[in-house]
Design a protein around this motif. Structure first.
Motif, PDB file in Angstrom:
ATOM      1  N   MET A   1     -10.792  15.109  10.265  1.00  0.00           N
ATOM      2  CA  MET A   1     -11.401  15.349   8.952  1.00  0.00           C
ATOM      3  C   MET A   1     -10.551  16.281   8.095  1.00  0.00           C
TER       4      MET A   1
ATOM      5  N   TYR B   1     -16.963  31.461   8.520  1.00  0.00           N
ATOM      6  CA  TYR B   1     -15.999  30.350   8.673  1.00  0.00           C
ATOM      7  C   TYR B   1     -15.981  29.758  10.089  1.00  0.00           C
TER       8      TYR B   1
ATOM      9  N   MET C   1     -16.928  25.925  11.649  1.00  0.00           N
ATOM     10  CA  MET C   1     -15.974  25.208  12.500  1.00  0.00           C
ATOM     11  C   MET C   1     -16.649  24.798  13.818  1.00  0.00           C
TER      12      MET C   1
ATOM     13  N   ASP D   1     -18.617  21.766  13.117  1.00  0.00           N
ATOM     14  CA  ASP D   1     -17.733  20.591  13.029  1.00  0.00           C
ATOM     15  C   ASP D   1     -17.532  19.979  14.416  1.00  0.00           C
TER      16      ASP D   1
ATOM     17  N   GLN E   1      -6.087  29.302  16.167  1.00  0.00           N
ATOM     18  CA  GLN E   1      -7.484  28.858  16.114  1.00  0.00           C
ATOM     19  C   GLN E   1      -8.193  28.965  17.462  1.00  0.00           C
TER      20      GLN E   1
HETATM   21  N1  TRP Z   1      -9.833  26.189  10.872  1.00  0.00           N
HETATM   22  C1  TRP Z   1      -8.903  25.126  11.124  1.00  0.00           C
HETATM   23  C2  TRP Z   1      -7.526  25.564  10.635  1.00  0.00           C
HETATM   24  O1  TRP Z   1      -7.408  26.313   9.698  1.00  0.00           O
HETATM   25  C3  TRP Z   1      -9.309  23.863  10.413  1.00  0.00           C
HETATM   26  C4  TRP Z   1     -10.578  23.337  10.984  1.00  0.00           C
HETATM   27  C5  TRP Z   1     -11.792  23.323  10.389  1.00  0.00           C
HETATM   28  C6  TRP Z   1     -10.728  22.774  12.269  1.00  0.00           C
HETATM   29  N2  TRP Z   1     -12.720  22.775  11.207  1.00  0.00           N
HETATM   30  C7  TRP Z   1     -12.108  22.422  12.375  1.00  0.00           C
HETATM   31  C8  TRP Z   1      -9.850  22.526  13.345  1.00  0.00           C
HETATM   32  C9  TRP Z   1     -12.607  21.869  13.543  1.00  0.00           C
HETATM   33  C10 TRP Z   1     -10.363  21.975  14.500  1.00  0.00           C
HETATM   34  C11 TRP Z   1     -11.739  21.646  14.602  1.00  0.00           C
HETATM   35  O2  TRP Z   1      -6.539  25.120  11.180  1.00  0.00           O
END
Ligand code: TRP
Length: 340
Positions: free
Chosen positions: A47, A135, A139, A142, A157
Motif C-alpha cells: 500500500m 503513527y 502502522m 495496517d 521500522q
Molecule cells: N512507516 C513505514 C515507513 O516509513 C511505512 C509504513 C506504514 C509501513 N504502514 C506500514 C511499513 C505497514 C510496513 C507495514 O517506512
C-alpha cells in the motif's frame, strides 16, 4: 502429499511506503525489488501510506499526486497487480477504524519511547501532533488487519513492528486469539543506499538537498549529474569498505543493485580504473536500471483511467480482507453490531 501442499496457506506479507516524497533508488534497492521477488511465493498486500504522510504538513495537491505516483511506481518496478493487492491506505477505512481501537490498548509511554517519534518531533518541533505520536499504532492497524505473517521493513521500522507484536499479543491475551503476531522480515538481498553527498546517512526522499537523492523519476542527465558529483573518498582504490570509503562503497552498492553483480566482481572489473571512470560506469548502470522503469511509470501515469481501475480493484480486495478482522475486533471489544 499433493493434498497437503494444496492445504498449506501461503503466508501473508504486508508493507507500504509513505507518500510523503517521491520514490528513490533507495526504496527500489531496499524494498520494492524485494517485494517484486516475493509476490509469487506469498500472498502480498502493498500500500501507499497516505494517512501516515499527514503526520507532517503536506501540500494537498502534491500529496494527491504522489499517492498515485507511488502506486504507479510499484507497478513500473515489477509488482504485478494481478498477483499482489496494491492499494491506497485511505481507500480502506478499516485502517483508521482499527487504529482507534488499538489507541485504547497502547500506553502513552510506549509511544513516547519510539525512536522515530523522538527524532521526528525534534525535526518538526513546530508541529508535534497527536498523529505523529500515534503513527506506530496506525502502522500496527495496517499490519494486523491483514493478519500479516511477515512485514518487510528496514531497520528503522523494527521498533514499530515490535510494538505491533506487543499490541497483537495483548489483544489476543485479553480477549481470545484474534491477530496473527507478525515478524519483521529482512529480505535475503537487502541493500541500503546512502545519501550521495553524505554517504554516512541513509538516502531519504525528504532530504532537502536533491543532490543527495536519485529518484526513479529522474531523467538520464539528472542521474548522471548526481552520480558525477557524488562525494567520494580521499584515495584511489575502488574496493568496498563502509568504514574507510563510505562514498565509493555506496556507489559500489548502487552498481551492484543496478547490474546484479557481486561486490567482488565490480571491484575486479574496475581494478586500476579511476574514480571518474567508475562514476561514469555507475551512472550508465543506474540509467540502464531506471530508464525502463521511468518509461513504464510515465505510460501508466498518462492513462489515469487504467490506474484508477487498478486502485479500485486493489481497494476492494484489501477492504474485503480487512473487514473480516475489523468485525471480529468490534465484536470482541463489545461494540454493538451495525444494524443491517
Ligand atoms: N512507516 C513505514 C515507513 O516509513 C511505512 C509504513 C506504514 C509501513 N504502514 C506500514 C511499513 C505497514 C510496513 C507495514 O517506512
Amino acid at each position: 502429499m499433493v493434498q497437503e501442499q494444496k492445504n498449506e496457506r501461503k503466508k501473508t506479507i504486508l508493507s507500504g511506503i509513505q507518500s510523503s516524497g517521491d520514490i528513490t533508488v533507495g526504496h527500489y534497492a531496499g524494498a520494492i525489488r524485494n517485494w517484486a521477488a516475493l509476490q509469487h511465493q506469498y500472498e502480498c498486500f502493498f500500500m501507499t501510506a497516505d494517512l501516515h504522510a499527514l503526520t507532517v504538513r503536506q501540500e494537498p495537491v502534491a500529496l494527491r499526486k504522489r499517492t498515485l505516483d507511488v502506486i504507479a511506481m510499484y507497478i513500473a518496478c515489477g509488482i504485478d497487480p494481478e498477483s499482489s493487492v496494491l492499494f491506497v491506505q485511505s481507500h480502506v477505512s478499516a485502517h483508521a477504524e482499527l487504529a482507534w481501537i488499538l489507541n485504547c490498548f497502547t500506553g502513552v509511554g510506549e509511544c513516547s519511547r519510539m525512536t522515530q517519534f523522538k527524532e521526528k518531533s525534534q525535526q518538526h518541533n513546530e508541529n508535534v501532533n497527536v498523529g505523529l505520536f500515534a503513527y506506530p499504532i496506525l502502522m500496527a492497524a495496517d499490519i494486523l488487519l491483514y493478519q500479516a505473517d511477515l512485514v518487510p521493513v528496514g531497520d528503522d521500522q523494527k521498533q514499530h513492528i515490535e510494538l505491533t507484536r506487543n499490541l497483537a499479543e495483548r489483544f489476543n491475551f485479553h480477549y481470545s486469539p484474534t491477530f496473527t503476531v507478525p515478524e519483521p522480515f529482512i529480505p535475503p538481498v537487502g541493500a541500503r543506499i546512502m545519501s550521495l553527498q553524505e554517504p554516512t546517512k541513509k538516502m531519504s526522499k525528504s532530504d532537502e538537498n536533491q543532490k543527495n537523492v536519485i529518484f526513479l523519476s529522474d531523467s538520464d542527465d539528472v542521474i548522471a549529474g548526481k552520480i558525477r558529483r557524488a562525494v567520494t573518498d580521499s584515495g584511489t582504490e575502488i574496493s568496498y569498505s563502509v568504514e574507510k570509503r563510505p562514498g565509493i562503497s555506496n556507489l559500489i552498492t548502487l552498481y551492484g543493485v543496478a547490474t546484479g553483480m557481486s561486490f567482488a566482481a565490480i571491484e575486479e572489473a574496475f581494478s586500476g580504473k579511476t574514480y571518474s571512470e567508475f562514476k561514469s560506469g555507475t551512472a550508465d548502470a543506474v540509467i540502464n536500471l531506471i530508464a525502463p522503469i521511468r518509461g513504464r511509470f510515465t505510460q501508466l501515469r498518462s492513462e489515469p483511467g487504467e490506474l484508477e481501475s487498478l486502485m479500485k480493484t486493489g481497494a476492494e480486495a484489501a477492504a474485503a480482507r480487512a473487514r473480516r478482522t475489523l468485525s471480529k475486533v468490534y465484536k470482541k471489544v463489545g461494540l454493538t453490531e451495525r444494524p443491517r
